[in-house]
Scaffold this active site. Structure first.
Site, PDB file in Angstrom:
ATOM      1  N   LYS A   1      31.385  34.732  38.382  1.00 22.81           N
ATOM      2  CA  LYS A   1      32.128  35.523  39.560  1.00 22.81           C
ATOM      3  C   LYS A   1      31.777  36.834  39.109  1.00 22.81           C
ATOM      4  CE  LYS A   1      36.410  35.222  37.266  1.00 22.81           C
ATOM      5  NZ  LYS A   1      37.729  34.581  37.127  1.00 22.81           N
TER       6      LYS A   1
ATOM      7  N   TYR B   1      37.440  71.339  40.643  1.00 25.08           N
ATOM      8  CA  TYR B   1      37.847  71.370  42.123  1.00 25.08           C
ATOM      9  C   TYR B   1      39.151  72.120  42.137  1.00 25.08           C
ATOM     10  CZ  TYR B   1      33.961  68.482  43.845  1.00 25.08           C
ATOM     11  OH  TYR B   1      32.809  68.004  44.285  1.00 25.08           O
TER      12      TYR B   1
ATOM     13  N   MET C   1      32.801  62.522  41.864  1.00 19.95           N
ATOM     14  CA  MET C   1      32.434  61.483  42.508  1.00 19.95           C
ATOM     15  C   MET C   1      31.018  60.858  41.948  1.00 19.95           C
ATOM     16  SD  MET C   1      31.728  60.521  46.317  1.00 19.95           S
ATOM     17  CE  MET C   1      33.627  60.580  47.092  1.00 19.95           C
TER      18      MET C   1
HETATM   19  C1  LIG Z   1      37.743  33.985  35.738  1.00 14.82           C
HETATM   20  C2  LIG Z   1      38.307  32.622  35.555  1.00 14.82           C
HETATM   21  C3  LIG Z   1      37.744  32.036  34.289  1.00 14.82           C
HETATM   22  C4  LIG Z   1      36.977  32.871  33.131  1.00 14.82           C
HETATM   23  O1  LIG Z   1      37.953  33.534  32.476  1.00 14.82           O
HETATM   24  P1  LIG Z   1      37.469  34.241  31.158  1.00 14.82           P
HETATM   25  O2  LIG Z   1      39.028  34.666  30.677  1.00 14.82           O
HETATM   26  O3  LIG Z   1      36.571  35.260  31.645  1.00 14.82           O
HETATM   27  O4  LIG Z   1      36.945  33.195  30.250  1.00 14.82           O
HETATM   28  C5  LIG Z   1      38.102  30.509  34.253  1.00 14.82           C
HETATM   29  N1  LIG Z   1      38.626  29.840  35.081  1.00 14.82           N
HETATM   30  C6  LIG Z   1      39.168  30.457  36.297  1.00 14.82           C
HETATM   31  C7  LIG Z   1      39.955  29.670  37.003  1.00 14.82           C
HETATM   32  C8  LIG Z   1      38.920  31.776  36.612  1.00 14.82           C
HETATM   33  O5  LIG Z   1      39.041  32.444  37.605  1.00 14.82           O
END
Ligand SMILES: *Cc1c(COP(=O)(O)O)cnc(C)c1O
Length: 407
Positions: free
Chosen positions: A53, A283, A331
């Site tokens: 993800k 700034y 930025m």
């Molecule tokens: C993000 C996620 C993982 C991975 O977790 P890590 O700590 O990065 O290994 C596993 N299961 C679910 C449901 C997640 O949302």
């Protein structure tokens, strides 16, 4: 403009296109090493699902999943339908699990792209079933994974009601229960006995369901990175590996020797100026030089990763030496003091995360300097937006450090 300064910046003229001024390097050979180390640690659980993800935590999901598939992965997890669709072309025969609840409006895309949704409401399951019945008479059943929730405060079906929920879902004939899983937040810190007990009670519920309903091909999975580190012998069918694949720290007191990060962030010095003492800068002129300093502009800013807005007491590596952050991050740029590195010039490489010579800056150090818990160094996923990515594979049989570039 002083003549000296003009000469300092002459080199800028011969520089590369903008995309080469600031970039990320991702070491795919290290990814292979991390995969093997995790696999060896998990002797009793052969299956790993790669969690990709957030664009593979900022490492660029499309290239990462190709490499992971080469490493033998057949299961992948994403957060959204869009992420799943993006990866489908690279993963023709693999399972792509969507970890969260999917909006009912996206059911047609789930079916079209053969994604595996998480089921955690009856309503979604029923809609999925109805859609499938309507559209796919001769199609095989849709694979789904049921998500249980031990904490009773998160996404998923509470354990107490799991049996009733499953009894209802069972009547939906087009659904194939290919997995039952949970995510255990307590494993990320706090009381390990609590985490252990939670894994155990999930497992007993999941096993019971599997047995009662005769789900022979149903994969039971619970551990993410901390669970993998802490309880490698848990009797699950599969683990879901995220942070550990990317070589970032997971827990304060547990790690896997040899695991190392894949990502380095680098930029070329864009401009150099020698500034007299007692000059105002920043700034709102909120800073003032207290001595004559030589300042380099680095073409990375909070546009590249918002947390950099909060960066303080930071440093980069130039010519193998630490050059401290000077003033605030803008930025698109930040300044570093290079008074003590007189030989550095416009176009020279500055390392923001990674190694240069003998020295090294870790993502977790940078995170901590931005006020982010070092164990949330997975905030590196935010680097993805603008930096160009270069993927590196170390040539076998060469000295360590010898790298070949491939984009
Ligand atoms: C993000 C996620 C993982 C991975 O977790 P890590 O700590 O990065 O290994 C596993 N299961 C679910 C449901 C997640 O949302």
């Amino acid at each position: 403009m002083e003549p000296v300064m003009e000469r300092e910046n002459d080199r800028q003229q011969q520089l590369l296109p903008h995309s080469h001024q600031a970039w990320m390097e991702v070491n795919l050979t290290q990814l292979e090493r991390n995969v093997s180390l995790i696999q060896a640690h998990l002797a009793h659980q052969p299956l790993q699902m790669a969690v990709v993800k957030a664009d593979a935590y900022g490492h660029g999901a499309v290239v990462m999943v190709r490499k992971l598939a080469q490493c033998g992965f057949t299961y992948f997890a994403v957060a959204t339908v869009e992420e799943g669709i993006q990866l489908r072309a690279a993963l023709s025969n693999h399972t792509i699990l969507i970890l969260g609840p999917t909006p009912e409006a996206q059911i047609p895309e789930v079916i079209e792209h053969d994604l595996t949704p998480t089921v955690c409401t009856y309503r979604f399951a029923k809609e999925l079933h109805d859609y499938h019945l309507e559209k796919g008479e001769d199609k095989p059943p849709v694979s789904v994974h049921i998500r249980l929730d031990i904490s009773e405060s998160s996404i998923g079906i509470n354990l107490q009601t799991a049996a009733d929920f499953v009894a209802e879902i069972q009547s939906l004939s087009t659904l194939d229960i290919a997995g039952v899983y949970t995510h255990i937040p307590s494993a990320y810190g706090g009381d390990l006995e609590v985490a252990e007990a939670e894994f155990a009670s999930f497992l007993s519920t999941a096993r019971q369901l599997k047995q009662v309903y005769g789900w022979t091909n149903c994969l039971v999975h619970a551990q993410s990175s901390p669970g993998i580190l802490l309880f490698p012998d848990l009797a699950c069918d599969m683990v879901r590996t995220g942070i550990l694949l990317y070589g970032l720290p997971v827990l304060e007191h547990a790690s896997l020797p040899g695991i190392a990060p894949l990502m380095e962030v680098k930029a070329r010095i864009a401009y150099i100026k020698t500034v007299e003492s007692d000059k105002q800068f920043g700034y709102g002129y909120q800073y003032r030089t207290d001595q004559k300093v030589r300042i380099a502009s680095i073409p990375i800013g909070y546009n590249d990763a918002m947390f950099l807005y909060y960066w303080q007491q930071g440093q980069v590596l130039i010519h193998g030496q630490y050059a401290p952050l000077y003033g605030q991050v803008y930025m698109d740029y930040f300044l570093v003091d290079v008074t003590h590195i007189p030989s550095c010039q416009v176009g020279d490489e500055a390392v923001v995360i990674g190694r240069q010579g003998e020295n090294r800056i870790m993502a977790e150090q940078l995170a901590a300097q931005c006020g982010i818990d070092a164990l949330h160094a997975d905030c590196v996923h935010l680097w993805g937006s603008r930096l160009t990515r270069t993927y590196i594979e170390e040539e076998t049989g060469e000295e360590e450090g010898d790298t070949a570039h491939a984009t």
